[in-house]
Design a protein around this motif. Structure first.
Motif, PDB file in Angstrom:
ATOM      1  N   GLU A   1       0.651  -0.947  -0.106  1.00 27.61           N
ATOM      2  CA  GLU A   1      -0.585   0.009   0.373  1.00 27.61           C
ATOM      3  C   GLU A   1       0.490   1.508   0.165  1.00 27.61           C
ATOM      4  O   GLU A   1       0.084   2.540  -0.714  1.00 27.61           O
ATOM      5  N   LYS A   2       1.660   0.914   0.590  1.00 23.48           N
ATOM      6  CA  LYS A   2       3.125   2.129   0.738  1.00 23.48           C
ATOM      7  C   LYS A   2       3.644   2.407  -0.857  1.00 23.48           C
ATOM      8  O   LYS A   2       3.395   3.992  -0.615  1.00 23.48           O
ATOM      9  N   LEU A   3       3.677   1.676  -1.375  1.00 31.24           N
ATOM     10  CA  LEU A   3       4.363   1.547  -3.116  1.00 31.24           C
ATOM     11  C   LEU A   3       2.786   2.505  -3.557  1.00 31.24           C
ATOM     12  O   LEU A   3       3.538   2.850  -4.618  1.00 31.24           O
ATOM     13  N   VAL A   4       2.000   1.742  -3.225  1.00 34.96           N
ATOM     14  CA  VAL A   4       0.441   2.485  -4.324  1.00 34.96           C
ATOM     15  C   VAL A   4       0.396   3.788  -3.884  1.00 34.96           C
ATOM     16  O   VAL A   4       0.377   4.184  -4.823  1.00 34.96           O
ATOM     17  N   ALA A   5       0.391   3.933  -2.893  1.00 29.97           N
ATOM     18  CA  ALA A   5       0.664   5.261  -2.310  1.00 29.97           C
ATOM     19  C   ALA A   5       1.333   6.097  -3.210  1.00 29.97           C
ATOM     20  O   ALA A   5       1.133   7.770  -3.317  1.00 29.97           O
ATOM     21  N   ALA A   6       2.716   6.189  -3.334  1.00 28.75           N
ATOM     22  CA  ALA A   6       4.056   6.462  -3.941  1.00 28.75           C
ATOM     23  C   ALA A   6       3.665   6.730  -5.308  1.00 28.75           C
ATOM     24  O   ALA A   6       4.693   7.315  -5.519  1.00 28.75           O
ATOM     25  N   GLY A   7       2.297   6.056  -5.869  1.00 29.84           N
ATOM     26  CA  GLY A   7       2.094   5.506  -7.216  1.00 29.84           C
ATOM     27  C   GLY A   7       3.398   5.149  -7.874  1.00 29.84           C
ATOM     28  O   GLY A   7       3.486   4.878  -9.449  1.00 29.84           O
ATOM     29  N   LYS A   8       3.979   4.080  -7.248  1.00 37.68           N
ATOM     30  CA  LYS A   8       4.752   3.320  -7.689  1.00 37.68           C
ATOM     31  C   LYS A   8       3.871   2.165  -8.131  1.00 37.68           C
ATOM     32  O   LYS A   8       4.944   0.930  -9.230  1.00 37.68           O
ATOM     33  N   VAL A   9       3.014   1.832  -8.122  1.00 42.45           N
ATOM     34  CA  VAL A   9       1.645   0.396  -8.620  1.00 42.45           C
ATOM     35  C   VAL A   9       1.058   1.064  -8.972  1.00 42.45           C
ATOM     36  O   VAL A   9      -0.084   2.324  -8.250  1.00 42.45           O
ATOM     37  N   ASP A  10       0.745   1.009 -10.151  1.00 37.25           N
ATOM     38  CA  ASP A  10      -0.968   1.095 -10.794  1.00 37.25           C
ATOM     39  C   ASP A  10      -1.698  -0.181 -11.341  1.00 37.25           C
ATOM     40  O   ASP A  10      -2.251  -0.453 -11.789  1.00 37.25           O
ATOM     41  N   ILE A  11      -2.172  -0.573  -9.551  1.00 38.84           N
ATOM     42  CA  ILE A  11      -2.607  -1.688  -9.777  1.00 38.84           C
ATOM     43  C   ILE A  11      -4.255  -1.573  -8.802  1.00 38.84           C
ATOM     44  O   ILE A  11      -3.845  -1.326  -7.649  1.00 38.84           O
ATOM     45  N   TRP A  12      -5.149  -1.587  -8.608  1.00 35.18           N
ATOM     46  CA  TRP A  12      -6.714  -1.905  -8.092  1.00 35.18           C
ATOM     47  C   TRP A  12      -6.884  -3.128  -7.579  1.00 35.18           C
ATOM     48  O   TRP A  12      -7.431  -3.763  -8.498  1.00 35.18           O
ATOM     49  N   THR A  13      -6.736  -3.469  -6.551  1.00 39.02           N
ATOM     50  CA  THR A  13      -6.629  -4.476  -5.904  1.00 39.02           C
ATOM     51  C   THR A  13      -8.192  -4.521  -5.450  1.00 39.02           C
ATOM     52  O   THR A  13      -8.944  -4.548  -5.069  1.00 39.02           O
ATOM     53  N   ARG A  14      -8.878  -6.176  -5.719  1.00 43.65           N
ATOM     54  CA  ARG A  14     -10.213  -6.594  -5.157  1.00 43.65           C
ATOM     55  C   ARG A  14     -10.257  -7.175  -4.355  1.00 43.65           C
ATOM     56  O   ARG A  14      -9.485  -8.270  -3.957  1.00 43.65           O
ATOM     57  N   GLN A  15     -10.699  -7.570  -3.357  1.00 40.84           N
ATOM     58  CA  GLN A  15     -11.443  -8.542  -2.968  1.00 40.84           C
ATOM     59  C   GLN A  15     -12.332  -9.612  -3.366  1.00 40.84           C
ATOM     60  O   GLN A  15     -12.929  -9.413  -4.375  1.00 40.84           O
ATOM     61  N   ARG A  16     -12.415 -10.638  -2.549  1.00 42.62           N
ATOM     62  CA  ARG A  16     -13.165 -11.884  -3.154  1.00 42.62           C
ATOM     63  C   ARG A  16     -14.763 -11.695  -3.685  1.00 42.62           C
ATOM     64  O   ARG A  16     -14.806 -12.276  -4.638  1.00 42.62           O
ATOM     65  N   ALA A  17     -14.795 -11.062  -2.692  1.00 38.29           N
ATOM     66  CA  ALA A  17     -16.699 -10.775  -3.341  1.00 38.29           C
ATOM     67  C   ALA A  17     -16.604 -10.151  -4.689  1.00 38.29           C
ATOM     68  O   ALA A  17     -17.690 -10.136  -5.003  1.00 38.29           O
ATOM     69  N   GLU A  18     -16.060  -8.717  -4.521  1.00 37.74           N
ATOM     70  CA  GLU A  18     -16.188  -7.770  -5.477  1.00 37.74           C
ATOM     71  C   GLU A  18     -15.659  -8.957  -6.797  1.00 37.74           C
ATOM     72  O   GLU A  18     -16.035  -8.959  -7.908  1.00 37.74           O
ATOM     73  N   PHE A  19     -14.384  -9.745  -7.063  1.00 38.22           N
ATOM     74  CA  PHE A  19     -14.203 -10.627  -8.200  1.00 38.22           C
ATOM     75  C   PHE A  19     -15.095 -11.384  -8.358  1.00 38.22           C
ATOM     76  O   PHE A  19     -15.522 -11.236  -9.444  1.00 38.22           O
ATOM     77  N   THR A  20     -15.733 -12.211  -7.210  1.00 37.77           N
ATOM     78  CA  THR A  20     -16.654 -13.124  -7.794  1.00 37.77           C
ATOM     79  C   THR A  20     -17.513 -12.293  -8.441  1.00 37.77           C
ATOM     80  O   THR A  20     -18.882 -13.085  -9.389  1.00 37.77           O
ATOM     81  N   ALA A  21     -18.037 -11.150  -7.929  1.00 38.30           N
ATOM     82  CA  ALA A  21     -19.693  -9.945  -8.442  1.00 38.30           C
ATOM     83  C   ALA A  21     -19.462 -10.435  -9.954  1.00 38.30           C
ATOM     84  O   ALA A  21     -20.234 -10.733 -10.691  1.00 38.30           O
ATOM     85  N   LEU A  22     -18.144 -10.626 -10.592  1.00 39.57           N
ATOM     86  CA  LEU A  22     -18.047 -10.046 -12.095  1.00 39.57           C
ATOM     87  C   LEU A  22     -18.388 -11.310 -12.240  1.00 39.57           C
ATOM     88  O   LEU A  22     -19.624 -11.074 -14.293  1.00 39.57           O
ATOM     89  N   PHE A  23     -19.118 -12.421 -11.824  1.00 40.59           N
ATOM     90  CA  PHE A  23     -19.559 -13.269 -12.960  1.00 40.59           C
ATOM     91  C   PHE A  23     -21.105 -13.926 -12.557  1.00 40.59           C
ATOM     92  O   PHE A  23     -21.826 -14.840 -12.520  1.00 40.59           O
ATOM     93  N   ASP A  24     -21.318 -12.832 -11.605  1.00 33.85           N
ATOM     94  CA  ASP A  24     -23.111 -12.969 -11.659  1.00 33.85           C
ATOM     95  C   ASP A  24     -23.573 -13.420 -13.360  1.00 33.85           C
ATOM     96  O   ASP A  24     -23.415 -12.791 -14.138  1.00 33.85           O
ATOM     97  N   GLY A  25     -24.774 -14.210 -12.919  1.00 38.14           N
ATOM     98  CA  GLY A  25     -25.118 -14.620 -14.135  1.00 38.14           C
ATOM     99  C   GLY A  25     -24.770 -15.565 -15.043  1.00 38.14           C
ATOM    100  O   GLY A  25     -25.416 -16.591 -15.937  1.00 38.14           O
ATOM    101  N   LEU A  26     -23.635 -16.794 -13.925  1.00 35.86           N
ATOM    102  CA  LEU A  26     -22.474 -17.006 -15.371  1.00 35.86           C
ATOM    103  C   LEU A  26     -22.728 -18.357 -14.982  1.00 35.86           C
ATOM    104  O   LEU A  26     -22.844 -18.530 -13.426  1.00 35.86           O
ATOM    105  N   GLU A  27     -21.986 -19.236 -15.295  1.00 38.24           N
ATOM    106  CA  GLU A  27     -22.150 -20.651 -14.651  1.00 38.24           C
ATOM    107  C   GLU A  27     -20.309 -20.912 -14.079  1.00 38.24           C
ATOM    108  O   GLU A  27     -19.905 -20.887 -15.195  1.00 38.24           O
ATOM    109  N   LEU A  28     -20.424 -20.787 -12.998  1.00 35.99           N
ATOM    110  CA  LEU A  28     -19.145 -20.615 -13.192  1.00 35.99           C
ATOM    111  C   LEU A  28     -18.299 -22.348 -13.174  1.00 35.99           C
ATOM    112  O   LEU A  28     -19.125 -23.515 -12.416  1.00 35.99           O
ATOM    113  N   VAL A  29     -16.795 -22.031 -13.868  1.00 32.63           N
ATOM    114  CA  VAL A  29     -17.393 -23.642 -13.234  1.00 32.63           C
ATOM    115  C   VAL A  29     -16.181 -24.088 -12.482  1.00 32.63           C
ATOM    116  O   VAL A  29     -15.171 -23.285 -12.012  1.00 32.63           O
TER     117      VAL A  29
END
Length: 273
Positions: free
Chosen positions: A210-238
């Motif tokens: 998080e210190k690297l993110v705050a310093a602008g050295k990492v251009d990544i937006w992490t997501r927790q499991r719940a938000e990632f899982t929501a990407l598959f709503d309405g789909l059939e998970l394998v």
């Protein structure tokens, strides 16, 4: 296209670290510059497992492509966030099983596109195409003539979003992109995705990252499991569903498998009904 598409294109800048080149460095490739190596080493110092994560993510891409080709009959792939060519690229894995497979690669790094056009050659029976475009503009990708000349969007497509959605910043922003892309694909299509997360990391590594993110050295937006899982709503998970990238159908991978603290990505494969 002109205007918006031209605005998204960039010249090759060797003075600033780029995600694709940094990822190539972690994988042991040779297509990187001093800025990429410096950034890669700095991130690895804060999160020593980053190289393990990169390797496991690449192995997931291979396994998922094999699954879609061999078990699901997919013969068309839209691979967004291609990255620099290395071993077992999507079309190579697919065409070993089904030589007629077709793949469209998309990346917004001009260096990636230069290397891809030079090195990623198709089988005579199949076809590959390359779009210099950006995941954040799915409408532009879907409007590309090269995409429609290569893929038939009336037939199932494997949408590959491997280690790329975390470059789409903002709560809910990745959902909009995924929905837009999937809306353009027919029933029977699949999505393959992996995504950076803090969920699996020890607290001290999260703090350092998080210190690297705050310093602008990492251009990544992490997501927790719940938000990632929501990407598959309405789909059939394998099966096995949403799991760490190292654990998705990993039975044939070298043992022992990495500890969960050494893997910073969720993964999943799902079918559009």
């Amino acid at each position: 296209m002109t205007g918006q598409a031209d605005a998204k294109r960039a010249v090759i800048d060797t003075s600033a670290a780029q995600p694709a080149r940094r990822y190539n460095y972690w994988l042991g490739g040779k297509d990187h510059f001093a800025a990429d190596r410096k950034s890669g080493d700095e991130l690895a110092a804060a999160y020593p497992a980053v190289r393990v994560t990169a390797i496991e993510n690449r192995r997931f891409l291979k396994r998922a492509t094999q699954f879609l080709t061999a078990e699901c009959g997919i013969r068309q792939f839209l691979d967004i966030g291609t990255g620099l060519p290395t071993a077992d690229n999507t079309h190579e894995v697919a065409q070993r099983i089904a030589p007629e497979s077709r793949v469209v690669y998309v990346d917004n790094d001009p260096m990636v596109m230069v290397h891809a056009r030079a090195l990623l050659t198709s089988t005579p029976e199949g076809r590959t195409a390359y779009l210099e475009d950006d995941l954040r503009y799915p409408e532009s990708i879907l409007a590309s003539a090269d995409l429609h000349e290569t893929l038939d969007l009336n037939k199932p497509v494997g949408l590959m979003l491997v280690a790329v959605l975390h470059f789409v910043h903002g709560e809910g922003a990745a959902q909009r992109v995924v929905d837009k892309l999937l809306d353009a694909l027919p029933s029977g299509s699949y999505i393959v995705a992996s995504h950076s997360t803090y969920d699996l990391a020890p607290a001290e590594m999260v703090e350092a990252w998080e210190k690297l993110v705050a310093a602008g050295k990492v251009d990544i937006w992490t997501r927790q499991r719940a938000e990632f899982t929501a990407l598959f709503d309405g789909l059939e998970l394998v099966e096995p569903g949403v799991v760490p990238v190292s654990q998705w159908r990993d039975e044939d991978e070298p043992q022992p498998r990495p500890a969960l603290a050494d893997v910073a990505m969720w993964s999943a494969v799902a079918r559009k009904p």
